[in-house]
Write a protein that holds these residues in place. Structure first.
Motif, mmCIF file in Angstrom:
data_model
loop_
_atom_site.group_PDB
_atom_site.id
_atom_site.type_symbol
_atom_site.label_atom_id
_atom_site.label_comp_id
_atom_site.label_asym_id
_atom_site.label_seq_id
_atom_site.Cartn_x
_atom_site.Cartn_y
_atom_site.Cartn_z
ATOM 1 N N GLU A 188 0.832 -1.202 0.000
ATOM 2 C CA GLU A 188 0.000 0.000 0.000
ATOM 3 C C GLU A 188 0.868 1.255 0.000
ATOM 4 N N VAL A 189 1.950 1.220 0.770
ATOM 5 C CA VAL A 189 2.878 2.350 0.797
ATOM 6 C C VAL A 189 3.479 2.574 -0.585
ATOM 7 N N ARG A 190 3.857 1.493 -1.251
ATOM 8 C CA ARG A 190 4.416 1.605 -2.595
ATOM 9 C C ARG A 190 3.418 2.261 -3.550
ATOM 10 N N MET A 191 2.167 1.836 -3.491
ATOM 11 C CA MET A 191 1.161 2.432 -4.376
ATOM 12 C C MET A 191 0.964 3.906 -4.051
ATOM 13 N N GLY A 192 0.990 4.232 -2.740
ATOM 14 C CA GLY A 192 0.855 5.631 -2.340
ATOM 15 C C GLY A 192 1.997 6.486 -2.845
ATOM 16 N N ASP A 193 3.181 5.868 -3.019
ATOM 17 C CA ASP A 193 4.348 6.583 -3.536
ATOM 18 C C ASP A 193 4.412 6.567 -5.058
ATOM 19 N N GLY A 194 3.383 6.018 -5.704
ATOM 20 C CA GLY A 194 3.351 5.981 -7.158
ATOM 21 C C GLY A 194 4.133 4.840 -7.767
ATOM 22 N N LEU A 195 4.496 3.835 -6.970
ATOM 23 C CA LEU A 195 5.249 2.691 -7.458
ATOM 24 C C LEU A 195 4.328 1.509 -7.725
ATOM 25 N N ASP A 196 4.805 0.556 -8.511
ATOM 26 C CA ASP A 196 4.064 -0.679 -8.725
ATOM 27 C C ASP A 196 4.159 -1.553 -7.480
ATOM 28 N N THR A 197 3.178 -2.409 -7.302
ATOM 29 C CA THR A 197 3.264 -3.359 -6.195
ATOM 30 C C THR A 197 4.379 -4.368 -6.470
ATOM 31 N N ASN A 198 4.890 -4.954 -5.406
ATOM 32 C CA ASN A 198 5.978 -5.922 -5.519
ATOM 33 C C ASN A 198 5.543 -7.219 -4.847
#
Length: 259
Positions: A188-198
């Protein structure tokens, strides 16, 4: 109960503030699965009161962090879907014109469609599958997939011997569950930062990273009293129990942060 009275007072205050044309929704636990805690019968009664209060949507789920049924069981997709469908049937009749939303358990497109067609609920909430594949609902609707990802089954924190050892105690099982929760949080943090999920994030490391992030954010708070206080504190040893439990979980997360 006082809790229900407080909830209804808040609902009435919100409705008075926003008016009749603004949708008001409430999220309600179906059960916290604790001895002496909130039961399905309690939920049905509160749902009836909320329907009478005129809310627009009632969302129900189940469990809490001490007994997180949504994370740890039932153990099969069919059993989970059957559990939440059974509860949805029992609560729908109490709501009148209020729409019922059920979040948790549903993964199969066929079961979702059947529940909607049979008027067993009105809205299906999807949460954890989107932490790995954000467009999974769109894939489900388009026919690309028939079943949503079920990470609560496929995530396997640590090596098998580690899981076997931790499953021998309640605290160990809790550590396993919370390590999986860290995986969801960090995606969720990654998505909030504009990154793809891992999807390859390690569970224990995710939990460790998330705890560090929350500690840093808490320390950065300015002019806010962020110290928790008990209204009716239990015996003093409870404080040391909490500290000890937290230390053990943090130690496990640190030790297995590469898994």
């Amino acid at each position: 109960t006082w809790g229900a009275r407080l909830l209804l007072a808040v609902v009435n205050a919100v409705r008075s503030a926003v008016g009749q044309d603004f949708p008001v929704a409430v999220k309600l636990n179906s059960s916290d699965f604790q001895k002496g805690g909130f039961t399905p019968d309690d939920a049905i009664q509160v749902a009836k009161w909320l329907g009478q209060a005129g809310i627009d949507v009632l969302e129900v789920s189940g469990g809490n962090y001490e007994n997180p049924v949504l994370l740890s069981g039932p153990t099969t997709t069919m059993a989970r879907e059957a559990y939440f469908l059974e509860f949805a049937k029992s609560i729908k009749d109490q709501l009148g014109s209020t729409a019922l939303m059920v979040t948790g358990g549903f993964r199969s497109k066929s079961v979702m469609e059947s529940a909607l067609v049979n008027n067993e609920l009105d809205i299906i909430g999807i949460a954890r599958p989107m932490c790995g594949v954000p467009d999974s609902p769109a894939q489900l609707l388009s026919g690309k997939i028939d079943v949503l990802p079920r990470y609560e089954v496929t995530l396997q924190p640590g090596y098998a011997p580690i899981r076997w050892f931790l499953n021998k105690s309640r605290l160990g099982r809790f550590a396993l569950i919370m390590s999986e929760q860290g995986w969801y949080y960090m995606n969720e943090v990654r998505m909030g930062d504009g990154l793809d999920t891992n999807l390859n994030l390690k569970c224990f490391k995710s939990f460790y990273d998330n705890e560090l992030m929350e500690i840093r954010q808490s320390k950065a708070l300015k002019n806010i009293d962020s110290n928790g206080k008990y209204y009716n504190p239990p015996k003093s040893y409870f404080k040391w129990y909490v500290i000890g439990t937290g230390a053990v979980i943090a130690s496990l997360a640190f030790a297995f942060r590469h898994y």
